[in-house]
Each structure stands twice: as structure tokens, then as C-alpha cells.
Design a protein around this motif. Structure first.
Motif, PDB file in Angstrom:
ATOM      1  N   SER A 142       1.145  -1.133  -0.063  1.00  0.00           N
ATOM      2  CA  SER A 142       0.009   0.377   0.061  1.00  0.00           C
ATOM      3  C   SER A 142       0.918   1.484   0.150  1.00  0.00           C
ATOM      4  O   SER A 142       0.337   1.634  -0.488  1.00  0.00           O
ATOM      5  CB  SER A 142      -1.175   0.139   1.332  1.00  0.00           C
TER       6      SER A 142
ATOM      7  N   SER B 201       2.132   1.723  -3.754  1.00  0.00           N
ATOM      8  CA  SER B 201       1.273   2.278  -4.479  1.00  0.00           C
ATOM      9  C   SER B 201       1.041   3.986  -4.421  1.00  0.00           C
ATOM     10  O   SER B 201       0.373   4.927  -5.072  1.00  0.00           O
ATOM     11  CB  SER B 201      -0.316   1.377  -4.632  1.00  0.00           C
ATOM     12  N   PHE B 202       0.428   3.957  -2.704  1.00  0.00           N
ATOM     13  CA  PHE B 202       0.481   5.541  -2.726  1.00  0.00           C
ATOM     14  C   PHE B 202       1.804   6.726  -3.113  1.00  0.00           C
ATOM     15  O   PHE B 202       1.272   7.123  -3.605  1.00  0.00           O
ATOM     16  CB  PHE B 202       0.829   5.294  -0.220  1.00  0.00           C
TER      17      PHE B 202
ATOM     18  N   LYS C 116       3.422   6.002  -5.892  1.00  0.00           N
ATOM     19  CA  LYS C 116       3.101   5.763  -6.701  1.00  0.00           C
ATOM     20  C   LYS C 116       2.113   7.059  -7.310  1.00  0.00           C
ATOM     21  O   LYS C 116       2.338   7.783  -8.310  1.00  0.00           O
ATOM     22  CB  LYS C 116       2.496   4.706  -7.632  1.00  0.00           C
ATOM     23  N   HIS C 117       0.904   7.205  -6.913  1.00  0.00           N
ATOM     24  CA  HIS C 117      -0.078   7.700  -7.076  1.00  0.00           C
ATOM     25  C   HIS C 117       0.728   9.287  -6.768  1.00  0.00           C
ATOM     26  O   HIS C 117       0.592  10.421  -7.881  1.00  0.00           O
ATOM     27  CB  HIS C 117      -1.576   7.396  -6.411  1.00  0.00           C
TER      28      HIS C 117
ATOM     29  N   GLU D  40       2.902  10.533  -9.795  1.00  0.00           N
ATOM     30  CA  GLU D  40       1.540  10.761 -10.759  1.00  0.00           C
ATOM     31  C   GLU D  40       1.216  11.863 -10.660  1.00  0.00           C
ATOM     32  O   GLU D  40       0.988  12.640 -11.412  1.00  0.00           O
ATOM     33  CB  GLU D  40       0.932   9.647 -10.895  1.00  0.00           C
ATOM     34  N   MET D  41       0.598  12.029  -9.542  1.00  0.00           N
ATOM     35  CA  MET D  41       0.116  13.955  -8.790  1.00  0.00           C
ATOM     36  C   MET D  41       0.603  14.929  -9.014  1.00  0.00           C
ATOM     37  O   MET D  41       0.558  15.796  -9.749  1.00  0.00           O
ATOM     38  CB  MET D  41      -0.616  13.537  -7.579  1.00  0.00           C
TER      39      MET D  41
ATOM     40  N   LYS E 292       1.509  14.683 -12.197  1.00  0.00           N
ATOM     41  CA  LYS E 292       0.646  15.924 -13.714  1.00  0.00           C
ATOM     42  C   LYS E 292       0.801  17.540 -12.891  1.00  0.00           C
ATOM     43  O   LYS E 292      -0.312  18.662 -13.655  1.00  0.00           O
ATOM     44  CB  LYS E 292      -1.292  15.248 -12.868  1.00  0.00           C
TER      45      LYS E 292
END
Length: 1122
Positions: free
Chosen positions: A1099, A1102-1103, A1105-1106, A1109-1110, A1113
Motif C-alpha cells: 500500500s 501504491s501510495f 506511485k499515486h 503521478e499527481m 500532473k
């Protein structure tokens, strides 16, 4: 004495020099493969009838029966071969049992006001929860089918409700004063019954002892109806439609009530009362302790009750009464009824019950009656519940027997079965057998107080009776007035079995009875009628300081005068057709304790009497009880001994070969200073017996006839002892302490007897061993020998000279000569065994079994009867090399002697403060060992021949003589004893068996579909009237009823948490398994931790990674673009 015939190919000792050198320094050359980690002690199974039963329950779906006892034991029975024993730690009596039907759980209520929940879904059931009431005494419990709320009635008349899942009390309580209100001025007494209306779970019927019954509405928390009768109530039962119920009362009446009918019962029945003609009430009878009311779809209902007999039936046996329509059947029982249950087709109380059997628990038996057959026959009981049919007086246990033995015993035993049993299958059929890999045959033999001997198949932790032998058939039952003297010796059980010797290979059996008799049996598959039972009468008497004068009057005068030829036996009378010596005596001197039957004896296939040997009274003194016994089928000899001496009987020729006082065994080498004996009259020699030191004694002394050597030494002994104390093959002779302790205390004097004669003179024979060995020191060849162990710790050897097999064996005499003392130990000799030069056990020679009742060709018979050769070539340098080892164990120590040099190479003191009750030299799969059971409760094993201590466990304190009398070890790590008068406890001291035990045990719980509930039917559904259900959770849960008082009961979590394994660990596989469980649990937790850590990392990954990405962006966006 027990024989160990190990069915193994023994390595024949080669003609080259054996590898073991004399002297303690080189004896390490025998490598002992057996190690202490091959041993572990645990209980395996308990067989027999539950001792002092107190309650019973049945699961109609699982088909399992549970029985609770007065000592807190729990026995569970499924199909034959599936049974289980558990124990409540407190030891309080089990007053009630309730199954959670088809759930694999059981609730037990105890006399100490505790309630326990047992998990039966594991092979060793364990307690999951307990609840201990502090302020109230429990009198009755009720658990409705498919409910988790248990009603508990108390002595004060209140009812508490327990949640079976969490074992917590509900705040909902039915108080006695609320239940009876103003209907009675007095306290109604304890709650004796609780049950819900079969058609309406919201209505509860409560029976109070005083005679008041209340129908309680659970929802409105008040009584709907009260029913009052002026006789005390014992039990209540519903009709399945819920409109009527029946009560049983203390005056022997049954009352039937309508639920809505107030005031009076609609019917009053006195099943056993005489109806007076003038219409008055019938006279009162004994209380009806329990009643059950069971309906059938077709025909009348069954009313089944126990008790209620009229008071004038004195001496009438306890009865179960079955009332069905107009017929009443009264079924007499052998013992008082503890409880009974009716087995029905359905578990649902609101359906037609369709009863098919009644299980009746008696004080000493379990009877199941078939209700579906005319005459109500009983089912044949497949469980081994008849161990105590007559009290057990001695046991022997044989593991790894010849494979053809059990089928042979079963085939003769199956003919003894009674007829007239129900044709149906035994109804208690739940559970599954274990997956045991243990395949060797095991046999347990029990000797009983009424003279019966039972053979049991004990293979694969089961027990089944094979064959029953009645030894009392040999004797006349009606003892005439002149025989009354025998009651002094034999107390109330003149036929009781004291010691048994059995040779499994030849199937020869020899039993010694409490009335100083020995019976020799052969096994035959054919029926035979014996016209005259062969009888030998033997005089054994102890006489110190005897003067010349009493020789004539003291019952021995005929000894010299009646010698017909050298070697004949004047003290043995032949078959009864010969004149018996007892007729010669005016003072009743030569009288046996029991009279052998003079009429022809029909002998069924099985064990058939070959010869009876009786010790006779001499000079008004009863014969001493037999303390040791052995037989050898290869030599055709039986030997027995008591506190006077020993006698060797040749059962092939039916003669006494040797009758010798203990003192005579020593010859001039007697180590004890005994009182001088008077010179004897010169007696006629008959080459039977030669002295130890030739040349040191006169010719008369050296060559006494075995028959004319009258060992008549007078001795008065107290004979008040009950046979229970003396029925120990290792115990001192009769009269050790003239105290009447039957089973309660265990004290023992070291001296064999408390008499005027000094104790050394009272040396009894305590054990025997036949072996083919080196008779004398420095011998170079093997000869058949008999080794004799005494209560003073001496081992003496007798050399046997046997005629060649065949016709000569029938004609020429067996010659026995004492060859000297082998060794002396502290304490009484218990066990002897011989090993070859490799350390393997040398079993005594035996003769294979043959059918004795076939008149086969002489040659064929001889082929069969040849002795098994034991070929050991004498070694060239005998002074350097040993060919055998003798292992001797006394009640204090063990020694290993090298033969033929007779040097002691190992010695071990087993116990200083206590003494050994039983010792056996046994074969384990890893090697030989000596197993000992000590009076202080320790079980120990020692390696052989090195006598290294391998195991020492404080197993159980010796609480009574029964354990001492019945404890036996056998090969492959098995042992047993009687833990109560009705039950055999088997234990193992083998690590292998402990580890495999879990697989071998049967399973009680098997997944079974619960039957469908009965159909309500269309009209009942439309107009109401079917079964009303109730949300008990809503009523009894914490939200509705609040919390119960904390001081009322205390919750104790049970040990049965981790499924299966913990049950096994609670004493079965012990510390090792507990450690394994702890490791498993730790591993489990670590595994979970690993998983959690991995999940957290995933987790986090994945956090991140997110987040990345943010970030990408948003990297190029201005703040106003968000």
C-alpha cells in the motif's frame, strides 16, 4: 510367571568365539541401540464400564452416547470400537449431560455447581468454557433443540439462562416467588424439571419438587397456569402436540394434565398399585423416578418409567416398565437403574416421536431394549463392558502374539454367545474408527474372583472379549460339611484366580487358585467328555525343629511305610479311582481345600482341563497360598511355589517330579543362619535329586527322593486376610500382615510373615524362569534349567535332565538337580530373563500347538512335538568369552550376570525408599529394556544389558491394591492396569505410539445433515396451531434483559481452544506437543505479521506511485489552474 516369546528370528550363535569379553571394562562391546528418546509415557485408551455412573445423554443425529460418573469422568460411545474418556479436573459428580444436537458439543453440569461446554469435534474432547455458580446450587438443566440458550434450575427454585456460545449469563431470571405467587404459602422446593412446550417455544413448564408445576410465559414474564398435586414430583414429560403433559410422583403415581385444564389431572395412574375394590385410592408404591411419554404415528403412545414398584415386592429386582396401549411390560434389571433414555426417530420434540429403543444405564451395566420387536428383546452389547462381571483378581498382557491365536480363540468363543438378542443393528452407531497402522496382535487375559478366565483381543487400541473359561467347573460346587474347613483359607471366593501362566505358542494355560490349587489346560478345537479329571495331591509343609516322635501322628506316618517303589509319589494320589491318602488320616490331615468333581466332565472346544494339582492340609494346617507359577510346554513341566517351597509337576506323565522346601534348595550352601533341624529318618533314595556339593553331604541327604522328601515344617499363619491382598504374584505369602485391608491401604511388611519362626526361615518362592542355559559355573554346554527366585533375593538354579522326545518322554522320569546359587539381590526377586551374546532376548523353548484330541499316527505327532532346538556351540576358550547374560530384577535393584562365569557385570539400584510392584523384560522395536512400576507411582525403564536408566516418570501414586495387583508391561511399549473395579486403563511408554496416537484414536463427530423439520400442513398454517417459534435472542440478550449479577457465577475459559491439537496436548503428547503448538502459533503469528508487513509495503508502494503521478500532473500547472 510371564513368558515373553518374541516372534523374531534369533541370530544363532556361531561356533566362533563370541564377541563379548568378560569383565566390566570390555562389556561396552554390546552396542545398545535403545535410547531415552525412544520413551515417552502417556495414557492411550480406557475400556470397560464407566465406574459409578451418574448421568447419561444421547445425540439422536450423531448417534453418540455420553455417560458421566460420580468421579467427574465422561465416557463417550459411538459405533463399536469408537469410545473416548475425558475427566473433569474437579472430580465432582456429573449430575446432568446435554448434547448440542448435531453440533459436536456437549454441556455437563456437575455437583460442584459448575457447567462446562465440551468440544467433541476433536479426537480428544476438551472444555471450551466453564461457568461456576457461587450462590446457587444447580439441580436441573435444559437445552432446547437448535437453541443456544441453556436453562439452569437451582435448589432455591430459580431459573437462570446461559448463552452457550459465549457462556455468559443472561439478565433474564425466573424467580421462584414470581413463578408460584400466592398459589402456595411455602417454598416450592428445588427445580426438578424444565422444558419448553413442543408447540410453543415461548411457554416453559417448570416442575418444583413439592408438587407444583408452572407454565411460564417467557414474553410476558408471568405464569399462565399453575398445577398443584399433593405428592412430590420426580419428573415431567410432554406429549408431542404440547396439549398434555405427564408427571411422575413419589407415591408411585403418574398424573396426566391438560395444559389448559386447571385444578385436577385428567388421569391418575398407579402402574404397580393394587386397585382396591371399594373404589378407594390404591395403596402407595415406591417413587417413579423418571417417566417418558413418546408418541407413534400408528398405534398407542409409549409411557416408559423406572421405579414405582409396590412396597410389598421385597427382594424384587429393579424394573423398567413399558406401558403401550393396554399392555404393560415389566422388564427386570440386574442392577439398580441410574437413568434411562428413549431413542426416537426424530430430534424434533413437536413431531411424532416414533421410539425404537430404550437405553437403560444401570449401576454396573448398560442395556439397550428393542421397542419394535415383540417381547422387547435386548440388543447384544458390542462394547467391552463385562470386565467386572466378577471382580478381576489378576491380569496378563501379551503384545505381538502368534497371528493364529486370536482367530482360534474367537472361533471357540463365538459358540459361547447367548441367544435371543434383537436381530437389529446396535443403535449407537456414530463416529469413525481411527486410521491405526499398528498391526500386531495383542491379548489381555483377566482372572476373576469366581474362577473365570477371560481372553480379550486388545489389538489396535480396541478391546473385545474372545473367550471365557470357567475353571470352577472342575470342582464340586456343593461343599459338604466336612469341607467347611476350606472357608478359612479361601474366604468368600474359593475359586478366585491368583496367578496365570500362559504359553501363546503352545496355547498351554496354567492357573493357580486362591485355594492352593493349580489347573493345567490344553487348547482343543474338538469337544471331549472327560470321564475322570486327573488329580495330583501334594503336601507342602514347613517343619523346623521337628522331633522324631510326631513323624507318625503328624500326618506323615505313611510316608515311609507307603512307599511302593522308589520314585513313586506317596504324597500325590493319582486319579480319584486310586485310594486317596486323605482316608488314612484320622485328624483330617490330608484334605484339599476344594473337592474335584467325580462325575464325567463335558468339555466344549477351547481350554480343556488336563490335570489338577492340589495342595492338601497337613496336620490340621491349611496349605499356604501359591505365590509363583511357571510352565514350559517344551519340557512338559509346570512349577509352583509358596512360602514352604516349590513343586515341579510333569504334566505329560501326570506326576510330581520334585517337592522341595526352600531350605533344601540351598543344600549346605545356605547363606542364612536358620534354626537347626533334627536329623531325619533315613529315606529310600530314588535318583531324582542330587545335592549341590557332591561329597559334602551324606548319601541319604544327597539323594532324597523327590517324593519321599517330606517337607513338612509346621507353621501357623493368620488366615484372616482377604484374597484381595494376596492376589499379587509378587506379594509375600499369605499372612503378611493379619490386617483386613481390602483395597484402601497399601502397607507391607518386609518380613514374609509374623510368626514365631525367624523371618529368614520364612523364605517364599517369588518367581521362576525356564531357560536353556549354562547350569553351573564354567559349564561348556547348554542344558535346560529352571531358575528360582525367592523373597529374600536369592536366585538358585536347578538343572533339568529330560528324557528324549517320543515314547521315552512318556516313560522315563525327568531328573532335577540343584546346581547352586547364581546371585543374591536386595529384596524379593521379581523377574528373570536371558540374553544371547549379542544382547537379544532368548525366549524359553516352546512346543508348537497341536490338536490334543486327535489320535494321529505316533510319528506325525512326534514331528509336531519336537522341541525347538537351541543350538549354541560351546566356545573353545570358555574362560575368556561369555555366551549368555542373565538379567535379574528384584523389588529394589537389577543385576546382569555373565554366563557361564557367573560374574556380575552390571548392577543398578532402582529404588531405595520404595519397592517395585511389577517388572518385565520387554522387547521394544529399538531393542530390549527392563520396565518397572514402583509402589511410589514411578514408571521406569532400564536398558539391557547395560541397565542405563532411560525413563523415570512419576505416573500415579498407588492409591489401592488393585493397581498393584493388575499392572502389567508387555512388548512394544504397551502396559495396562485396572484403574477402577470396572475399567482397564491402557498406557504406552513408547515415543512412537505417543506420536501416532492421534491417528489411531477414533473420531466422535462426523458431519451429518440434520433431518428436515416436520411439515406444518396447509390448514395448520392457515388457521394457526403449528409450532410457535420465539426470538430468544430478543428476550434473553443484553439489550432486552440487561446484565446478570456478576457475583452469581464466574466464567472460566477452557483449554480446548486451538482445534484438535490442544486437545491432544492436554496431557497426551505432553510438553513436546505443547512446544510444537506454541511454535505453530508463533509461526502463524509471524506469518500473519509477514503478510501484514507485505500488505503495508504494497500500500505504501501504491501510495508513492499515486503521489508521483499527481506530482507529474501538477508540475506544470499554475496555481489558478487548479
Amino acid at each position: 510367571m510371564k513368558k515373553f516369546n518374541i516372534r523374531k528370528v534369533l541370530k544363532e550363535v556361531s561356533s566362533s568365539t563370541p564377541s563379548v569379553q568378560v569383565g566390566p571394562q570390555e562389556n561396552h562391546l554390546i552396542r545398545e541401540t535403545i535410547q531415552s528418546d525412544h520413551f515417552q509415557l502417556c495414557k492411550t485408551v480406557r475400556h470397560g464400564f464407566p465406574y459409578q455412573p451418574s448421568s447419561m445423554a444421547f445425540d439422536p443425529v450423531q448417534k453418540i452416547l455420553a455417560i458421566g460418573t460420580q468421579s467427574g469422568a465422561l465416557r463417550l460411545f459411538g459405533r463399536p470400537g469408537v469410545e473416548c474418556y475425558c475427566q473433569h479436573e474437579s472430580g465432582a459428580a456429573v449430575i446432568q449431560l446435554q448434547f448440542l444436537i448435531n453440533e459436536g458439543a456437549l454441556v455437563s453440569a456437575l455437583a460442584d455447581d459448575s457447567v462446562h461446554l465440551w468440544n467433541l469435534r476433536q479426537k480428544r474432547p476438551a472444555i471450551l468454557h466453564s461457568l461456576k455458580f457461587n450462590k446457587e446450587r444447580i439441580t436441573f438443566c435444559h437445552l432446547p433443540f437448535q437453541s443456544k440458550w441453556l436453562y439452569i434450575g437451582t435448589e432455591r427454585g430459580n431459573i437462570h439462562i446461559v448463552n452457550v456460545e459465549s457462556f455468559t449469563l443472561s439478565g433474564y431470571v425466573i424467580m421462584w416467588n414470581k413463578a408460584i405467587e400466592l398459589s402456595s404459602k411455602a417454598h416450592p422446593g428445588p427445580v426438578v424439571h424444565i422444558s419448553d412446550n413442543p408447540m410453543d417455544e415461548g411457554k416453559l413448564i417448570i416442575g418444583f419438587e413439592s408438587g407444583i408445576v408452572v407454565l411460564w410465559d417467557l414474553k410476558s414474564k408471568k405464569a399462565d397456569y399453575r398445577y398443584t398435586y399433593d405428592e412430590a414430583i420426580h419428573s415431567v414429560a410432554w406429549h408431542h402436540e404440547g396439549k398434555q403433559f405427564i408427571c411422575s410422583h413419589s407415591d408411585g403415581t403418574l398424573t396426566i394434565w391438560n395444559v389448559r385444564g386447571q385444578g385436577k389431572p385428567i388421569q391418575t395412574i398407579t402402574p404397580h398399585g393394587k386397585q382396591p375394590k371399594d373404589g378407594k385410592k390404591p395403596e402407595p408404591c415406591k417413587p417413579i423416578l423418571k417417566v417418558e411419554y413418546k408418541t407413534t404415528r400408528i398405534g398407542e403412545p409409549f409411557i416408559i418409567l423406572s421405579g414405582g414398584l409396590s412396597y410389598d415386592t421385597v427382594g424384587r429386582r429393579p424394573c423398567l416398565t413399558v406401558m403401550h396401549g393396554k399392555s404393560t411390560a415389566v422388564l427386570e434389571m440386574d442392577y439398580p437403574i441410574v437413568d434411562f433414555l428413549t431413542l426416537c426417530e426424530t430430534p424434533y420434540p413437536n413431531d411424532f416421536q416414533e421410539p425404537y429403543a430404550v437405553v437403560v444405564l444401570l449401576e454396573k451395566d448398560l442395556v439397550v431394549i428393542d421397542l419394535a420387536q415383540n417381547g422387547y428383546p435386548i440388543f447384544e452389547n458390542p462394547y467391552p463392558l463385562t470386565i467386572h462381571e466378577s471382580p478381576v483378581t489378576c491380569c496378563e498382557y501379551f503384545a505381538d502374539c502368534p497371528v493364529d491365536l486370536i482367530p482360534a480363540l474367537y472361533s471357540v468363543g463365538s459358540r459361547q454367545k447367548r441367544q435371543g438378542y434383537s436381530k437389529k443393528e446396535w443403535p449407537i452407531s456414530g463416529g469413525n474408527w481411527g486410521q491405526g497402522t499398528q498391526s500386531y496382535p495383542e491379548i489381555i487375559i483377566t482372572g476373576h474372583a469366581d474362577g473365570t478366565v477371560k481372553f480379550w483381543d486388545a489389538s489396535a487400541i480396541m478391546l473385545q472379549v474372545l473367550y471365557k473359561l470357567k475353571t470352577a467347573k472342575v470342582f464340586d460346587r456343593n461343599r459338604s460339611k466336612e469341607d467347611k474347613g476350606s472357608t478359612e483359607v479361601s474366604d468368600e471366593d474359593p475359586f478366585a484366580i491368583q496367578i496365570m501362566a500362559w504359553c501363546p505358542e503352545s496355547r498351554m494355560l496354567c492357573v493357580a487358585g486362591v485355594s492352593a490349587n493349580v489347573i493345567i489346560y490344553r487348547f482343543s478345537k474338538l469337544e471331549v467328555t472327560t470321564e475322570v479329571v486327573q488329580l495330583l495331591e501334594v503336601r507342602m509343609q514347613y517343619e523346623l525343629n521337628d522331633m522324631e516322635s510326631p513323624e507318625g501322628g503328624g500326618g506323615g506316618g505313611e510316608q515311609t511305610s507307603a512307599l511302593p517303589t522308589p520314585g513313586a509319589s506317596p504324597q500325590t494320589s493319582g486319579p480319584p479311582s486310586h485310594p486317596s491318602t486323605s482316608s488314612n488320616n484320622s485328624d483330617g490331615g490330608n484334605m484339599p481345600c476344594l473337592k474335584v468333581r467325580s462325575t464325567p466332565l463335558k468339555q466344549s472346544p477351547g481350554y480343556q482341563v488336563d490335570l489338577v494339582v492340589q495342595l492338601v492340609w497337613v496336620s490340621g494346617e491349611p496349605p499356604q497360598q501359591i505365590t509363583s507359577l511357571a510352565l514350559n510346554s517344551s519340557y512338559g513341566l509346570v512349577v509352583f511355589g509358596n512360602s514352604n517351597g516349590l513343586a515341579v509337576v510333569d504334566y505329560v506323565q501326570k506326576t510330581v517330579v520334585l517337592n522341595l522346601g526352600t531350605v533344601e534348595l540351598y543344600g549346605s550352601n545356605d547363606p542364612y543362619q536358620r534354626q537347626p533341624r533334627s536329623p531325619r529318618k533315613a529315606r529310600q533314595p530314588s535318583g531324582g535329586l542330587c545335592d549341590i556339593n557332591e561329597g559334602s553331604a551324606t548319601s541319604e541327604d544327597r539323594c532324597k527322593s523327590p517324593t519321599s522328601a517330606k517337607m513338612s515344617r509346621k507353621l501357623s499363619l493368620p488366615t484372616e486376610l482377604k484374597p484381595d491382598l494376596v492376589l499379587l504374584s509378587v506379594c509375600p505369602p499369605r499372612g503378611a500382615n493379619p490386617l483386613d485391608h481390602r483395597d484402601n491401604s497399601f502397607s507391607r511388611s518386609r518380613s514374609s510373615s509374623v510368626t514365631s519362626i525367624d523371618k529368614e526361615a520364612r523364605e517364599a518362592i517369588s518367581s521362576f524362569h525356564f531357560s536353556e542355559t549354562f547350569a553351573r559355573k564354567g559349564d561348556s554346554s547348554l542344558t535346560p534349567c529352571l531358575y528360582v527366585g525367592t523373597t529374600l533375593g536369592t536366585v538358585l538354579a536347578l538343572g533339568l535332565t529330560l528324557p528324549p522326545a517320543g515314547e521315552q518322554r512318556q516313560l522315563q522320569p525327568v531328573i532335577i538337580s540343584p546346581t547352586g546359587m547364581l546371585v543374591r539381590l536386595k529384596g524379593s526377586i521379581m523377574r528373570m530373563a536371558f540374553l544371547d551374546s549379542t544382547g537379544s532376548l532368548l525366549p524359553p523353548a516352546y512346543e508348537p500347538w497341536y490338536e490334543p484330541n486327535v489320535t494321529a499316527d505316533g510319528e506325525e505327532r512326534e514331528k509336531v512335538r519336537k522341541r525347538r532346538p537351541v543350538s549354541v556351540s560351546p566356545s573353545t576358550s570358555q574362560d575368556l568369552s561369555e555366551s549368555q547374560y542373565a538379567v535379574v530384577c528384584s523389588e529394589k535393584q537389577a543385576k546382569v550376570m555373565a554366563l557361564p562365569s557367573q560374574t556380575c557385570i552390571y548392577k543398578h539400584s532402582i529404588t531405595e525408599t520404595s519397592f517395585i510392584l511389577r517388572a518385565d523384560v520387554v522387547q521394544m522395536s529399538q531393542g530390549m529394556c527392563v520396565a518397572c512400576f514402583c509402589a511410589n507411582g514411578h514408571i521406569m525403564t532400564l536398558s539391557v544389558p547395560g541397565l542405563r536408566p532411560l525413563m523415570d516418570v512419576n505416573y500415579l501414586p498407588l492409591t489401592d491394591m488393585r493397581i498393584a495387583r493388575t499392572f502389567c508391561f508387555t512388548n512394544l511399549g504397551q502396559a495396562m492396569y485396572l484403574c477402577s473395579p470396572t475399567e482397564i486403563q491402557r498406557i504406552t511408554y513408547s515415543q512412537d505410539i505417543c506420536e501416532n496416537l492421534q491417528e489411531m484414536l477414533g473420531e466422535l463427530f462426523t458431519p451429518v445433515e440434520t433431518p428436515e423439520a416436520p411439515n406444518r400442513g396447509f390448514f395448520k398454517g392457515l388457521f394457526g396451531g403449528g409450532a410457535q417459534s420465539l426470538d430468544r435472542e430478543e428476550l434473553f440478550g443484553e439489550t432486552a434483559s440487561g446484565k446478570a449479577s456478576r457475583s452469581l457465577a464466574q466464567h472460566i475459559p477452557g483449554p480446548g481452544g486451538l482445534e484438535g491439537m490442544k486437545g491432544a496436548a492436554s496431557g497426551v503428547v505432553g510438553d513436546l506437543a505443547r512446544a510444537r503448538i506454541a511454535l505453530d502459533e508463533r509461526g502463524q503469528k509471524l506469518g500473519e505479521l509477514d503478510e501484514r508487513t507485505a500488505a503495508m509495503m504494497a500500500s505504501a508502494d501504491s501510495f508513492s506511485k499515486h503521489a508521483h503521478e499527481m506530482m507529474l500532473k501538477c508540475k506544470d500547472k499554475k496555481w489558478y489552474q487548479f
